[in-house]
Structure formats: structure tokens, C-alpha cells
Motif scaffolding. Structure first.
Motif, mmCIF file in Angstrom:
data_model
loop_
_atom_site.group_PDB
_atom_site.id
_atom_site.type_symbol
_atom_site.label_atom_id
_atom_site.label_comp_id
_atom_site.label_asym_id
_atom_site.label_seq_id
_atom_site.Cartn_x
_atom_site.Cartn_y
_atom_site.Cartn_z
ATOM 1 N N GLU A 18 0.813 -1.219 0.000
ATOM 2 C CA GLU A 18 0.000 0.000 0.000
ATOM 3 C C GLU A 18 0.841 1.260 0.000
ATOM 4 N N SER A 19 2.143 1.137 0.307
ATOM 5 C CA SER A 19 2.988 2.336 0.422
ATOM 6 C C SER A 19 3.895 2.540 -0.789
ATOM 7 N N MET A 20 3.664 1.793 -1.892
ATOM 8 C CA MET A 20 4.591 1.919 -3.018
ATOM 9 C C MET A 20 3.946 1.493 -4.326
ATOM 10 N N ASN A 21 4.642 1.848 -5.405
ATOM 11 C CA ASN A 21 4.285 1.386 -6.750
ATOM 12 C C ASN A 21 4.997 0.058 -6.982
ATOM 13 N N VAL A 22 4.280 -1.047 -6.927
ATOM 14 C CA VAL A 22 4.905 -2.370 -6.986
ATOM 15 C C VAL A 22 5.464 -2.692 -8.364
ATOM 16 N N VAL A 23 5.099 -1.898 -9.369
ATOM 17 C CA VAL A 23 5.615 -2.130 -10.718
ATOM 18 C C VAL A 23 7.029 -1.572 -10.865
ATOM 19 N N ASP A 24 7.363 -0.572 -10.087
ATOM 20 C CA ASP A 24 8.676 0.081 -10.154
ATOM 21 C C ASP A 24 9.651 -0.639 -9.218
ATOM 22 N N GLU A 25 10.613 -1.354 -9.788
ATOM 23 C CA GLU A 25 11.547 -2.162 -9.011
ATOM 24 C C GLU A 25 12.360 -1.317 -8.037
ATOM 25 N N ALA A 26 12.779 -0.131 -8.485
ATOM 26 C CA ALA A 26 13.584 0.739 -7.627
ATOM 27 C C ALA A 26 12.792 1.191 -6.398
ATOM 28 N N THR A 27 11.515 1.478 -6.594
ATOM 29 C CA THR A 27 10.671 1.895 -5.474
ATOM 30 C C THR A 27 10.508 0.757 -4.464
ATOM 31 N N VAL A 28 10.338 -0.447 -4.982
ATOM 32 C CA VAL A 28 10.223 -1.612 -4.095
ATOM 33 C C VAL A 28 11.507 -1.778 -3.280
ATOM 34 N N CYS A 29 12.654 -1.577 -3.936
ATOM 35 C CA CYS A 29 13.944 -1.674 -3.230
ATOM 36 C C CYS A 29 14.065 -0.593 -2.162
ATOM 37 N N ASP A 30 13.598 0.621 -2.474
ATOM 38 C CA ASP A 30 13.605 1.700 -1.480
ATOM 39 C C ASP A 30 12.892 1.255 -0.200
ATOM 40 N N VAL A 31 11.706 0.724 -0.377
ATOM 41 C CA VAL A 31 10.893 0.305 0.758
ATOM 42 C C VAL A 31 11.539 -0.892 1.464
ATOM 43 N N MET A 32 12.075 -1.817 0.682
ATOM 44 C CA MET A 32 12.709 -3.008 1.256
ATOM 45 C C MET A 32 13.864 -2.630 2.170
ATOM 46 N N PHE A 33 14.740 -1.742 1.699
ATOM 47 C CA PHE A 33 15.897 -1.378 2.514
ATOM 48 C C PHE A 33 15.495 -0.609 3.769
ATOM 49 N N ASP A 34 14.468 0.237 3.653
ATOM 50 C CA ASP A 34 13.971 0.937 4.845
ATOM 51 C C ASP A 34 13.523 -0.062 5.908
ATOM 52 N N HIS A 35 12.763 -1.059 5.476
ATOM 53 C CA HIS A 35 12.240 -2.045 6.425
ATOM 54 C C HIS A 35 13.313 -3.023 6.881
ATOM 55 N N LEU A 36 14.308 -3.274 6.033
ATOM 56 C CA LEU A 36 15.421 -4.132 6.445
ATOM 57 C C LEU A 36 16.139 -3.522 7.637
ATOM 58 N N LEU A 37 16.466 -2.232 7.560
ATOM 59 C CA LEU A 37 17.201 -1.577 8.639
ATOM 60 C C LEU A 37 16.317 -1.282 9.854
ATOM 61 N N ALA A 38 15.019 -1.410 9.671
ATOM 62 C CA ALA A 38 14.106 -1.267 10.813
ATOM 63 C C ALA A 38 13.908 -2.604 11.534
ATOM 64 N N GLY A 39 14.438 -3.682 10.932
ATOM 65 C CA GLY A 39 14.313 -5.000 11.546
ATOM 66 C C GLY A 39 13.040 -5.733 11.175
ATOM 67 N N ASP A 40 12.269 -5.159 10.261
ATOM 68 C CA ASP A 40 10.979 -5.760 9.912
ATOM 69 C C ASP A 40 11.110 -7.002 9.032
ATOM 70 N N LEU A 41 12.283 -7.205 8.425
ATOM 71 C CA LEU A 41 12.449 -8.321 7.484
ATOM 72 C C LEU A 41 13.427 -9.382 7.996
ATOM 73 N N ASP A 42 13.771 -9.307 9.267
ATOM 74 C CA ASP A 42 14.737 -10.266 9.818
ATOM 75 C C ASP A 42 14.308 -11.717 9.603
ATOM 76 N N ASN A 43 13.034 -11.989 9.813
ATOM 77 C CA ASN A 43 12.555 -13.368 9.724
ATOM 78 C C ASN A 43 12.550 -13.892 8.290
ATOM 79 N N ALA A 44 12.538 -12.989 7.336
ATOM 80 C CA ALA A 44 12.533 -13.399 5.926
ATOM 81 C C ALA A 44 13.937 -13.443 5.331
ATOM 82 N N PHE A 45 14.930 -13.013 6.093
ATOM 83 C CA PHE A 45 16.303 -12.889 5.582
ATOM 84 C C PHE A 45 17.015 -14.238 5.641
#
Length: 255
Positions: A18-45
């Protein structure tokens, strides 16, 4: 590891679409890295070396990696992720850049798990050096060493061993710019040996034609005695001699 990147991108799209344009790969990466450093993706890493780790050890490793995760990004800024990989062509797909950054982040996770926070913190010495001028400092170090095992051993050693006591960040950066034959030697990727104080001081004494060096207690005393410029030149020459001999030996063995 493409599997790691694919899984994290999928998790990002699934959980934060809901917070991004899923068609734009760069935008998805932006969101991914933000959540990675927030610890939100630890379980998926995916971090294979932690596959058999206890939940407490895994959590501790990710907590440390997250604390120093900025070292995987140019100028320590997650939003500069596209500039964080050394020598990467600007037209390279975002997913390939992301794959390398996630590999660098996994290096931090492994280092934290295997050696502890002190070894990870050692990398902060190089943030303001020329190592970080064109990419993230972790990417520069991994490219320069070309051997993650050696880099981990060296970071652990320079953080803890008396040989490197009181060395400034600038002086340590000289060692890490020219590491082979100075910090470590190797026969192959898995056969890594740290260079001993006696070996290194013998090389420095030979390079400077000064046996007084052999009687000094640590490298900081050597640099104070020689001066930074002469020390840097001697370290570079030791590195070049080592790599020249090694490359010559490899070329001979392939004839």
C-alpha cells in the motif's frame, strides 16, 4: 544469492504494497531497505551460516547487523543504495544492485554471529577514509580482500590484538587498503593465516633497512617512529611484493 533477494522483495510487496508502486523495481527496493534496517524483514532474511543457530544467537546477530547496517550504504544513507556498490554500471537492474547490498548485509550478520560486535564496530574506522569515497565501505572491503573469511579474521584481530593497539583509524585504513601479505596470507580461500607480529616487523625492517623496528612493541610505535608517509609507503611495497610473488607462482603453476 538471488533466492535471498527474491524472498525479501516478495515479503516487501506482500506486507507493504500500500505504500509503493509495486511495478517500479527501484521503489520496491527503497521500501525493502527501509524495512530491512528497521528490523521488519529479519525473519525473511536468508543467512545460511545461521541456519543452525539458536533463536537467541540469531536475534543477537541481526540486532548487531542492524545497528551497523548503514555501513552497507554509500555515505551511510539507505536512500543512496543505488550508489553503494563499487564499480556498478548505472544501467544495471535495481535487483542486481540490491542483491550485492543484501550480500554485504549478510556479511555483517555473519561477522556479528561469528566474531561479535567488536569486530563489526571495527569497520566504522574506515567510514571517513578514501575507502568510502565511491561506494559503501563494506563493499569496498569485501572487494579489496576478495575473501570474506580473511576479512572477518582481520577485523577480529585488529579490534583485539595488542599488535594493533592505539592505531588511529587513518593508520588502520592503510593496512586495510593493502591487506595481503600485511594482515593475512592465503594459499586458497579456506587456507587463511594472519600475518604475525614477527613476520610483519621483519618485512618492515627489511623495507626500511632499520632493525630497530624488530624491537618495537606494536605498530603504533612503528608509525610514530617512521612517520605516516614512510609507513604507508612501506606497507604498500610489502603488499605489492607479496601479490607479485603470489601471482607469479600462480602463473607458473598454470604453464
Amino acid at each position: 544469492m538471488k533466492e535471498r533477494t527474491g524472498k525479501l522483495l516478495d515479503a516487501t510487496i506482500l506486507n507493504y504494497c500500500e505504500s509503493m508502486n509495486v511495478v517500479d523495481e527501484a521503489t520496491v527496493c527503497d521500501v525493502m531497505f527501509d524495512h530491512l534496517l528497521a528490523g521488519d524483514l529479519d525473519n525473511a532474511f536468508l543467512s545460511p551460516k545461521l541456519a543452525d543457530a539458536s533463536s537467541e544467537d540469531r536475534e543477537r546477530a541481526f540486532d548487531i547487523a542492524r545497528k551497523y547496517g548503514y555501513l552497507c550504504f554509500y555515505e551511510g544513507n539507505v536512500h543512496y543504495w543505488e550508489d553503494s556498490v563499487e564499480g556498478m554500471n548505472p544501467i544495471v537492474p535495481a535487483e542486481l544492485i540490491a542483491d550485492r547490498i543484501l550480500s554485504n548485509y549478510n556479511f555483517l550478520v555473519e561477522l556479528a554471529y561469528e566474531k561479535g560486535e567488536e569486530a563489526v564496530q571495527e569497520i566504522t574506522n574506515f567510514v571517513g577514509s578514501e575507502m568510502a569515497e565511491e561506494s559503501a565501505v563494506v563493499d569496498y572491503l569485501r572487494n579489496t580482500f576478495g575473501n570474506d573469511k580473511a576479512l572477518k579474521e582481520c577485523l577480529d584481530a585488529t579490534a583485539k590484538e595488542p599488535l594493533y593497539k592505539d592505531l588511529s583509524s587513518q593508520r588502520k585504513s592503510i593496512l586495510y587498503m593493502y591487506p595481503q601479505g600485511v594482515l593475512y596470507s592465503e594459499e586458497d580461500y579456506d587456507d587463511v593465516m594472519l600475518v604475525s607480529k614477527e613476520q610483519l616487523f621483519d618485512e618492515l625492517a627489511s623495507e626500511m633497512f632499520d632493525n630497530k623496528i624488530n624491537h618495537m612493541k606494536n605498530l603504533n610505535e612503528v608509525v610514530d617512529y617512521l612517520g605516516d608517509n614512510y609507513f604507508a609507503s612501506a606497507i604498500r611495497n610489502i603488499y605489492l611484493n607479496y601479490t607479485d610473488i603470489k601471482n607469479h607462482s600462480v602463473s607458473k603453476s598454470h604453464k
